[in-house]
Motif scaffolding. Sequence first.
Motif, PDB file in Angstrom:
ATOM      1  N   LYS A  80       0.823  -1.215   0.000  1.00  0.00           N
ATOM      2  CA  LYS A  80       0.000   0.000   0.000  1.00  0.00           C
ATOM      3  C   LYS A  80       0.856   1.263   0.000  1.00  0.00           C
ATOM      4  O   LYS A  80       0.555   2.228  -0.713  1.00  0.00           O
ATOM      5  N   LEU A  81       1.912   1.259   0.775  1.00  0.00           N
ATOM      6  CA  LEU A  81       2.786   2.431   0.826  1.00  0.00           C
ATOM      7  C   LEU A  81       3.438   2.688  -0.526  1.00  0.00           C
ATOM      8  O   LEU A  81       3.479   3.832  -0.999  1.00  0.00           O
ATOM      9  N   MET A  82       3.942   1.634  -1.165  1.00  0.00           N
ATOM     10  CA  MET A  82       4.595   1.779  -2.466  1.00  0.00           C
ATOM     11  C   MET A  82       3.619   2.297  -3.522  1.00  0.00           C
ATOM     12  O   MET A  82       3.942   3.189  -4.311  1.00  0.00           O
ATOM     13  N   SER A  83       2.406   1.756  -3.536  1.00  0.00           N
ATOM     14  CA  SER A  83       1.412   2.193  -4.513  1.00  0.00           C
ATOM     15  C   SER A  83       1.004   3.638  -4.247  1.00  0.00           C
ATOM     16  O   SER A  83       0.812   4.421  -5.189  1.00  0.00           O
ATOM     17  N   PRO A 130       2.809  -2.819  -7.199  1.00  0.00           N
ATOM     18  CA  PRO A 130       2.403  -3.120  -5.824  1.00  0.00           C
ATOM     19  C   PRO A 130       0.904  -3.347  -5.677  1.00  0.00           C
ATOM     20  O   PRO A 130       0.474  -4.164  -4.869  1.00  0.00           O
ATOM     21  N   TRP A 131       0.095  -2.599  -6.472  1.00  0.00           N
ATOM     22  CA  TRP A 131      -1.353  -2.827  -6.393  1.00  0.00           C
ATOM     23  C   TRP A 131      -1.697  -4.249  -6.824  1.00  0.00           C
ATOM     24  O   TRP A 131      -2.535  -4.906  -6.187  1.00  0.00           O
ATOM     25  N   MET A 132      -1.122  -4.735  -7.905  1.00  0.00           N
ATOM     26  CA  MET A 132      -1.435  -6.082  -8.372  1.00  0.00           C
ATOM     27  C   MET A 132      -1.092  -7.129  -7.305  1.00  0.00           C
ATOM     28  O   MET A 132      -1.864  -8.067  -7.067  1.00  0.00           O
ATOM     29  N   ALA A 133       0.064  -6.971  -6.659  1.00  0.00           N
ATOM     30  CA  ALA A 133       0.438  -7.901  -5.594  1.00  0.00           C
ATOM     31  C   ALA A 133      -0.522  -7.788  -4.416  1.00  0.00           C
ATOM     32  O   ALA A 133      -0.931  -8.796  -3.827  1.00  0.00           O
TER      33      ALA A 133
END
Length: 460
Positions: free
Chosen positions: A325-328, A372-375
């Motif tokens: 979440k932070l990365m996205s 990151p969202w896909m993961a």
Amino acid sequence: MRRPKWMFFVRELDAYPTGKRRVFLLFVVILANFVANYESQIAPVLSLILKDIGISNPEYGLIVSLSVVAAAFGALLGGPLSDRYGRTLILVPGLLLTVLCVFGMAFVHSFGSLLFMRLLLNFIEGGFIGATAGLVRDFSPRMGRALSFGFWSYGTSGSNFFAALIAGYTLPYFGTWQSQFYIAGFLSLIVAVFVLFTIHDLSPRLREKVIESSATVEQVNEEGVHRKRVSASSVDGSTGSSDAMTPLQNLRLAMKQKHIWALAIGCTFFLMLYLTLASYGPLILVQAFGYTPARAAFVSQFFWLFSLVTLIVSGYISDKLQLRKLMSLIGVIGMIVVMSIWIMTIHSPISESSMIFLISLMGGSLGFAYSPWMALYSENLEDIHGGIQASGWAVWSFVLRIYAIISAIPLNLIAVRYGWDTWLWITMMGAILYIPLLCMGKGPWFKRPLTKSAPTAIDS
């Protein structure tokens, strides 16, 4: 119960693959997804087809809209089926059938025939998109999930580039639009046969497991050996789950989760810029910024180039930190900032080098947020149940395609009446709406989660 011999391609693994074998199987899946996207490419020869058959732009717009609907409902059908009966049972026949559709495109001669072939092709392709996403998850422990999905998403952007490249080199030589579908058909057939003989599925037991790292793999494989010994005296030797859900139950379980809907809808809002530039990017540069078509095509390519780079970079970092979440969020905030600057330049023209810089930053920020969202989406699905992965991706595919249909008319009306800057401000608002919906996803923000072997429904 024995399978019919013609279903030899349904090969299930009772032990989770490791090392080079896992990487190879992941490569096969990514290649299958790339070819599936390549098969549906029509843009490089679209003007020739419309002129030859005598179809107007509004008529083709209707074909596109109906094809998107077909793909959306194909996804809702194929995703749950692949969860219940296995990915390869849906993917392999789907790839072979789409090859026939590609060859069939060379024989269209009217509005009706073109409509039929596009509906059939998109319905079948939509039907196995959940299977490819499910296989990517199946062969990707959480410690490598974002990077794997980053490569999986290359199917869309990479196939656009590949189709244009092939047409650029071969169309002047052959001189007919039909030649591109013969080329695509033969290339797709080669890949489909390769996938046919190399693809594998995880057993139902393994699909329901949460694989976090190499340590989890060893534990799961040891459990599998024990289970196989215990079940050796059974009638059919099955090691699958005894309480497997029906396809409808898979779909219902995915669809009744509020946070899954929040992530799927949020991603669609976030991808409004991507969908707009995919269809109208060069046109926006021509109409709003005064570029020639040739320079517009040159400048717009930097958006896709840098998004492809950051998909991998952010995927790698996200896997290391396990803070999806932070990365996205970092990526989408960067995209919002750059978008606001870019939109304001519509009324204050800038140099081409500055335009390339802004376009590159926008594409890079979008790619940085997407992996990151896909993961995160995949992990939220398997936290509910390991056996609904393809059904969950079918929900996302359905939402994305329905948005594409709904937005088509207002996009053109707003762009014509109020200018492209007005529509681009709306797409930026979509990126802002993504932030609260992202917060509804389950997962840590700042503290890296401890690696553990999470229990699943089959163990409870």
